[in-house]
Scaffold this active site. Structure first.
Site, mmCIF file in Angstrom:
data_model
loop_
_atom_site.group_PDB
_atom_site.id
_atom_site.type_symbol
_atom_site.label_atom_id
_atom_site.label_comp_id
_atom_site.label_asym_id
_atom_site.label_seq_id
_atom_site.Cartn_x
_atom_site.Cartn_y
_atom_site.Cartn_z
ATOM 1 N N ILE A 147 47.808 37.186 40.551
ATOM 2 C CA ILE A 147 48.972 37.371 41.417
ATOM 3 C C ILE A 147 48.722 36.809 42.821
ATOM 4 C CG2 ILE A 147 48.429 39.699 42.221
ATOM 5 C CD1 ILE A 147 51.486 40.328 41.828
ATOM 6 N N GLY A 177 42.278 36.963 38.459
ATOM 7 C CA GLY A 177 42.001 36.243 37.223
ATOM 8 C C GLY A 177 40.787 36.711 36.448
ATOM 9 N N HIS A 228 47.833 38.365 33.486
ATOM 10 C CA HIS A 228 47.394 38.225 34.880
ATOM 11 C C HIS A 228 46.872 39.540 35.434
ATOM 12 C CE1 HIS A 228 50.101 40.200 37.826
ATOM 13 N NE2 HIS A 228 50.996 40.150 36.855
ATOM 14 N N CYS A 229 46.069 39.397 36.482
ATOM 15 C CA CYS A 229 45.583 40.542 37.260
ATOM 16 C C CYS A 229 45.668 40.120 38.729
ATOM 17 C CB CYS A 229 44.164 40.930 36.832
ATOM 18 S SG CYS A 229 42.916 39.656 37.143
ATOM 19 N N ARG A 230 44.780 40.588 39.547
ATOM 20 C CA ARG A 230 44.817 40.227 40.965
ATOM 21 C C ARG A 230 44.335 38.792 41.177
ATOM 22 N NH1 ARG A 230 41.076 40.303 45.001
ATOM 23 N NH2 ARG A 230 41.905 40.451 47.111
#
Length: 112
Positions: A93, A69, A65-67
């Site tokens: 997230i 996607g 995951h990142c902020r």
């Protein structure tokens, strides 16, 4: 026409996979991680992934995951090309927080 698609799951499926033993990998940068993070996440920023991906276990499913996607989709593709079983977290997230799933805020983010 064979168009590549990154394997992707929503946050509810992500949570189920973590409970079943998958490793959650955060590819955001350190300052983003310090501001808010999902508990029990391994941080390997996308900017360091090419040098550090071998730190990840190949015998375990990975959810990335990142902020939102986008960066994690790149990381997921990279890891899958290197023999890992990685899946992208759709919405990152932001989607995780929107579903009110657990996060840790601000640890290690004090002003000096």
């Amino acid at each position: 026409m064979s168009e590549h698609t990154t394997p992707e799951v929503d946050v509810q499926e992500t949570q189920r996979r973590i409970e079943s033993g998958a490793l959650l990998v955060d590819v955001r940068e350190q300052d983003e991680y310090d501001t808010v993070r999902i508990p029990n996440t391994v941080l390997i920023p996308l900017s360091e992934l090419q040098e550090r991906y071998s730190e990840l276990p190949k015998d375990r499913d990975l959810v990335i995951h990142c902020r939102s996607g986008k960066r994690s989709a790149k990381a997921t593709d990279f890891l899958n090309q290197h023999g890992y079983n990685a899946t992208n977290v759709a919405g990152g997230i932001l989607a995780w927080e929107q579903q009110e799933l657990p996060v840790i805020h601000g640890e290690g983010n004090e002003d000096a």
